[in-house]
Structures are given as C-alpha cells and as structure tokens.
Design a protein around this motif. Structure first.
Motif, short mmCIF file in Angstrom:
data_model
loop_
_atom_site.label_atom_id
_atom_site.label_comp_id
_atom_site.label_asym_id
_atom_site.label_seq_id
_atom_site.Cartn_x
_atom_site.Cartn_y
_atom_site.Cartn_z
N GLY A 172 0.79 -1.22 0.00
CA GLY A 172 0.00 0.00 0.00
C GLY A 172 0.83 1.27 0.00
N THR A 173 2.12 1.14 0.26
CA THR A 173 3.02 2.30 0.27
C THR A 173 3.40 2.77 -1.13
OG1 THR A 173 4.85 0.73 0.53
CG2 THR A 173 4.02 1.78 2.53
N ALA A 174 3.09 1.97 -2.16
CA ALA A 174 3.42 2.35 -3.53
C ALA A 174 2.58 3.56 -3.96
CB ALA A 174 3.19 1.18 -4.48
N SER A 175 2.98 4.18 -5.06
CA SER A 175 2.24 5.34 -5.56
C SER A 175 0.86 4.91 -6.06
CB SER A 175 3.00 6.02 -6.69
OG SER A 175 2.97 5.22 -7.86
N GLU A 176 -0.08 5.83 -6.06
CA GLU A 176 -1.44 5.51 -6.49
C GLU A 176 -1.47 5.08 -7.95
OE1 GLU A 176 -5.83 7.68 -6.53
OE2 GLU A 176 -4.30 8.31 -5.06
N ASP A 177 -0.69 5.74 -8.79
CA ASP A 177 -0.65 5.37 -10.20
C ASP A 177 -0.11 3.96 -10.39
OD1 ASP A 177 -1.68 7.79 -10.96
OD2 ASP A 177 0.25 8.67 -11.52
N ASP A 178 0.93 3.63 -9.66
CA ASP A 178 1.52 2.29 -9.77
C ASP A 178 0.56 1.23 -9.26
OD1 ASP A 178 3.57 0.55 -10.49
OD2 ASP A 178 4.45 0.56 -8.50
N LEU A 179 -0.11 1.51 -8.15
CA LEU A 179 -1.09 0.57 -7.62
C LEU A 179 -2.20 0.32 -8.64
CD1 LEU A 179 -1.48 1.89 -3.94
CD2 LEU A 179 -0.50 -0.31 -4.63
N THR A 180 -2.73 1.39 -9.21
CA THR A 180 -3.83 1.27 -10.16
C THR A 180 -3.42 0.42 -11.36
OG1 THR A 180 -4.68 3.43 -9.50
CG2 THR A 180 -5.43 2.55 -11.62
N ALA A 204 -7.35 3.52 -5.85
CA ALA A 204 -6.69 2.74 -6.88
C ALA A 204 -7.54 1.53 -7.29
CB ALA A 204 -5.31 2.28 -6.39
N LEU A 205 -8.14 0.86 -6.32
CA LEU A 205 -9.02 -0.27 -6.63
C LEU A 205 -10.22 0.18 -7.46
CD1 LEU A 205 -8.97 -2.11 -3.19
CD2 LEU A 205 -8.30 -3.14 -5.38
N GLN A 206 -10.78 1.33 -7.12
CA GLN A 206 -11.91 1.86 -7.88
C GLN A 206 -11.49 2.20 -9.30
OE1 GLN A 206 -12.89 5.02 -5.18
NE2 GLN A 206 -14.29 3.77 -3.95
N ALA A 207 -10.34 2.84 -9.45
CA ALA A 207 -9.85 3.22 -10.78
C ALA A 207 -9.55 1.99 -11.64
CB ALA A 207 -8.61 4.09 -10.66
N ALA A 208 -9.11 0.90 -10.99
CA ALA A 208 -8.78 -0.33 -11.70
C ALA A 208 -9.99 -1.22 -11.93
CB ALA A 208 -7.71 -1.10 -10.93
N GLY A 209 -11.16 -0.83 -11.38
CA GLY A 209 -12.37 -1.63 -11.53
C GLY A 209 -12.38 -2.88 -10.68
N ARG A 210 -11.63 -2.87 -9.54
CA ARG A 210 -11.55 -4.06 -8.70
C ARG A 210 -12.16 -3.85 -7.31
NH1 ARG A 210 -7.75 -7.47 -10.97
NH2 ARG A 210 -9.07 -9.06 -10.03
N TYR A 211 -12.71 -2.70 -7.06
CA TYR A 211 -13.16 -2.34 -5.71
C TYR A 211 -14.28 -3.25 -5.20
CZ TYR A 211 -14.66 0.67 -1.83
OH TYR A 211 -15.00 1.17 -0.59
N GLU A 212 -15.23 -3.56 -6.06
CA GLU A 212 -16.37 -4.36 -5.64
C GLU A 212 -15.98 -5.80 -5.31
OE1 GLU A 212 -19.41 -3.14 -5.21
OE2 GLU A 212 -18.74 -1.14 -5.83
N GLU A 213 -14.85 -6.25 -5.81
CA GLU A 213 -14.40 -7.63 -5.60
C GLU A 213 -13.54 -7.78 -4.35
OE1 GLU A 213 -12.44 -9.09 -9.23
OE2 GLU A 213 -13.03 -7.17 -10.11
N ALA A 214 -13.15 -6.68 -3.72
CA ALA A 214 -12.13 -6.71 -2.68
C ALA A 214 -12.68 -7.09 -1.31
CB ALA A 214 -11.43 -5.36 -2.61
#
Length: 253
Positions: A172-180, A204-214
């Motif tokens: 989680g310490t990585a940059s938001e862009d890198d996480l996404t 980042a999860l929302q931007a990547a479309g993975r938030y609902e699965e987490a």
C-alpha cells in the motif's frame, strides 16, 4: 633437554542464528521444526516497537523456556517520519548494524540464537536485513512459515487463484498510479501494508475496476480476526495487521 608442547584448547564452534518463521499469528500454525527450536532455545531475539511487547513475542507467549535470555530489538523509528525522509534509512541501518554485532558476538561464543519472525522470514520481514549482514560471517538458518496472506485468503473461504491466474502482491506504500496499473493488469491480488494508505488503496481499486471484488481481512489467524467486503468497511481506519484480497476467477474444470 626436551620440551613438551602445551596442548591448546580446540576453538569454540560457532553458534547458529535461526530466523524462525512463526506463521500468521496462531501458534498452532507454526511448523514442528519452529516449535522444536523455540522450546530448546537459550537466546531468543525479537523485534518490537519501543514500549510494546512485540507481536512476534506475543505469538509465542508460554513457549519460550524460562531460562532463555530474551533480546528485544526495539526499532528506532516506525511511522514517526515518512519513508522518504533520509533519516529513516539512516536510523534503521544503524539499528540493524547494532543488532548484527550483538548476534555475531553470541554466535562467536558458540551460542545459538532464535530470532522470532512474524509470517515467513523471507517475505517482507525485518529479519532479512539482519540475514544479509550475517550470512557471510556466521552460520544462519532460515525456518520458513505460512505467510500472513495465506491466512487472509483462507479466512475469506474462497480460493485465491484458479487455473492460470496470476497473483500479484502489492504494498500500500506504492504510488497511487503504480497501484492502479498493477491492480488492473493482474487476476488475483493481495495488498499489504495498508494502514494509513487505505484511502489511496481504495481509490486505486476503484480506478482499476476491482473495488467491488475486494475483501478486507484484519488480524488473520489472530484473536480478533474480522473478514468483510471492503465496500462494507467504507471510512474505516485499518490496523497494521490488515490485508486486502481480490480473488482470481480463472480456468476451472
């Protein structure tokens, strides 16, 4: 006149430093080897934050021999200053050098030392920094263990990977862009070191479309374990021992 050589004592054999993986938190999940080494230990070292007992030490409460000498290794800094501050690495480097010297001294006297490690010693653990400083000077043995992330995805009751799924582990310490970017390009996902980074990880999860699965798992395999959809924990401040899991959905027979 003849002289008789005085026999010299054989050199003291070197002791061994053991990086002892304790697993995710439940003592029942320790390996048989880890349990055996711990119960026979004469010196037990462990990391902790100043003023705290230490999670690794807490896990083995009641398992350390009464006569064992305990060596608490107190971090000089944890979250008091940011990782990007040059003082952070300077302080930790000095800390690791100090305890490397202490452990080398014990090994030189023929003493074995067990170093307690949460999870697996070679997986994002503090012991690795001691290991790299010790391994060319004294005998060092690493005892592997179940990782915290294994306990986390097991706690969800759903397999983490199927078929050809690719699993990515992120900090989680990585940059938001890198996480996404990395979240969007993998099948299954584990996110560690969340804590104060939770809002960034959510975005980042929302931007990547993975938030609902987490899923959010707190204190996996420890007292107080909780498991919930991340969407149901909106606005929650996560503890240090928290992991986010996104399951793969790959090929199945």
């Amino acid at each position: 006149m003849t002289t008789t050589d005085t026999p010299t004592a054989p050199p003291t054999p070197m002791g061994t430093i053991y990086g002892l993986g304790l697993g995710p938190g439940d003592p029942d999940l320790m390996t048989v080897k880890a349990d055996r080494l711990l119960r026979g230990a004469r010196h037990v070292a462990f990391f902790r934050k100043a003023g705290r007992k230490g999670q690794a030490r807490q896990i083995v409460e009641g398992l350390i021999p009464a006569a064992a000498c305990e060596v608490p290794m107190e971090y000089p800094v944890t979250t008091e200053i940011p990782l990007t501050d040059p003082r952070y690495n300077q302080m930790l480097s000095k800390f690791y050098e100090t305890y490397t010297d202490i452990l080398r001294g014990l090994a030189a006297r023929g003493e074995d030392v067990v170093v307690l490690c949460e999870g697996d010693p070679f997986f994002y653990g503090s012991f690795m920094h001691l290991y790299m400083r010790l391994v060319n000077h004294v005998p060092v043995e690493v005892v592997p263990a179940i990782t915290g992330m294994s306990a986390a995805w097991t706690a969800t009751g759903t397999p983490i990977t199927w078929g050809d799924d690719v699993l990515t582990v992120l900090m989680g310490t990585a940059s938001e862009d890198d996480l996404t970017r990395r979240m969007a390009s993998t099948d299954a996902l584990v996110i560690m070191k969340i804590g104060r980074n939770i809002d960034k990880v959510r975005r980042a999860l929302q931007a990547a479309g993975r938030y609902e699965e987490a899923w959010l798992v707190e204190y996996a395999a420890m007292p107080g374990q909780t498991v919930a959809r991340l969407t149901e924990a909106n606005g929650k401040v996560t503890p240090y021992f928290s992991i986010i899991v996104v399951h793969g959905q790959g090929r199945r027979p």
